[in-house]
Design an enzyme around this catalytic site. Sequence first.
Site, PDB file in Angstrom:
ATOM      1  N   ALA A 113      44.043  86.421  64.429  1.00 29.40           N
ATOM      2  CA  ALA A 113      43.091  85.386  64.860  1.00 29.40           C
ATOM      3  C   ALA A 113      42.094  86.028  65.809  1.00 29.40           C
ATOM      4  CB  ALA A 113      43.824  84.255  65.568  1.00 29.40           C
ATOM      5  N   LYS A 114      41.038  85.327  66.119  1.00 22.35           N
ATOM      6  CA  LYS A 114      40.095  85.769  67.141  1.00 22.35           C
ATOM      7  C   LYS A 114      39.326  84.552  67.611  1.00 22.35           C
ATOM      8  CE  LYS A 114      38.872  89.736  69.012  1.00 22.35           C
ATOM      9  NZ  LYS A 114      39.773  90.869  69.275  1.00 22.35           N
ATOM     10  N   GLY A 115      38.876  84.609  68.864  1.00 20.91           N
ATOM     11  CA  GLY A 115      38.082  83.508  69.388  1.00 20.91           C
ATOM     12  C   GLY A 115      36.899  84.054  70.144  1.00 20.91           C
TER      13      GLY A 115
END
Length: 424
Positions: A113-115
């Site tokens: 994931a990444k934000g």
Amino acid sequence: MVTENVLWSAPTCLPTEMACSNLERAGRVLQLNPDVIAYLSAPRKIITVSVPVRRDRGGVSVFVGHRVQHCDILGPFKGGVRYHPSVTVQEVTNLAMLMTWKCALLGLPYGGAKGGVAVNPQELSVGELERLTRRYTSELIKDIGPQVDIPAPDVGTSAREMAWIMDTYSMQQGHAVPGVVTGKPLTIGGSLGREQATGRGVMMVVREELKTQGQHLEGATIAIQGLGNVGGTAALLLAQAGARIIAVSDSSGGYYRAEGLDIPQLLDYRREHRTLAGYTLAQPLSNEALLTLPCDVLIPAALENQIDGPLASRIQARVVVEGANGPVTMAGDAMLEARGIRVVPDILANAGGVLVSYLEWVQGLSFLFWDEARVNGELEKLLTRAYHQVRVLAEEQVVSLRLSAYMLGVGRVATAFQSRGLYP
Ligand code: NAD
């Protein structure tokens, strides 16, 4: 699965195209069913939120935030949160996908994931940053959690932001939930060794790669682009191991000394002045000159897309070790491969950070905290094991280290997918 194996229509920006192309290449060599490649090229969830922040001067500014959850076949989503003005959903999607392969390559029970929030954190006060972080967290409250998705620091965020995320999440749950983030302060369940873990991992990978080539760290010449968390720690540990760091740079430019730079002194200078600008005990040089210096190892540890095709044709290092995510473009990678310059890919070279994040998560879930020697020992064991798995497969298949790393990462996810099956 049914028919249309068209890859998820990726945004046109280079990194995403690059991530998909590495997935496709690995899939072809592994002879994966094209349906599986199509499935793995699409992120599971893309969340875009608006993040309104009350300003100190009065009024409200509205920022845009994203969280992209690529794949949770192997375990909860895991990935950093980036605060930078150039953050886009495309960039976050690409980095989320990279995290999937990185975790699988390291054998971690995580998906990628990444934000990110498109904001310049330097333009906000500490209070504004806290309100931004808490509102961003609230918007994602149902999508994160210790068994769901575990954020960590990335460019522009640090332990401070992780503490705010942990507190916001915990207030909603009614009890402290340290496992919702990693990279948090030691006082609330962070791990010893986490802050230096990525740079320490880069040092270990450089050491192993040189060993493969029959060379020792002692006396090896090294140039490093970016003297931040990753590049600064790697420079210090490599210098302590006897390597000669002949050039480093930050956004103010490059600094060169043929006999080797005094790294502790440079790091003190940067701590004091928050930049290397004005450092006079080395010869100034341009970013491009640094990247094309003759040396044993070049470590790009700053930004994406730094080494393109034309620049790669002039690189004189024997080995490029990717401290940053995606510092070499597709054309740059092809050029380096054609010229026989070894590239240790980002998903291996900078994996020390997520590896120690995993150790932090394990310590938090078991309420048993380790000393630094144990943390560094586990990092050493798991990262060098991954390096040698990648090296051996590359030798057996006569492929680049990048393709070998993707074959291992993608292969593990694909095998797990086949075991679990497609729901429903
Ligand atoms: P950082 O912000 O601490 O450091 C970045 C450094 O690059 C700074 O010294 C900055 O001045 C320098 N820089 C910026 N533009 C430059 C330019 N044009 N030329 C030369 N130097 C320039 O960031 P970081 O945490 O060290 O991350 C660096 C890279 O490593 C990013 O790609 C990040 O995604 C990746 N990474 C970081 C971690 C981690 O744990 N910090 C883990 C995995 C990957």
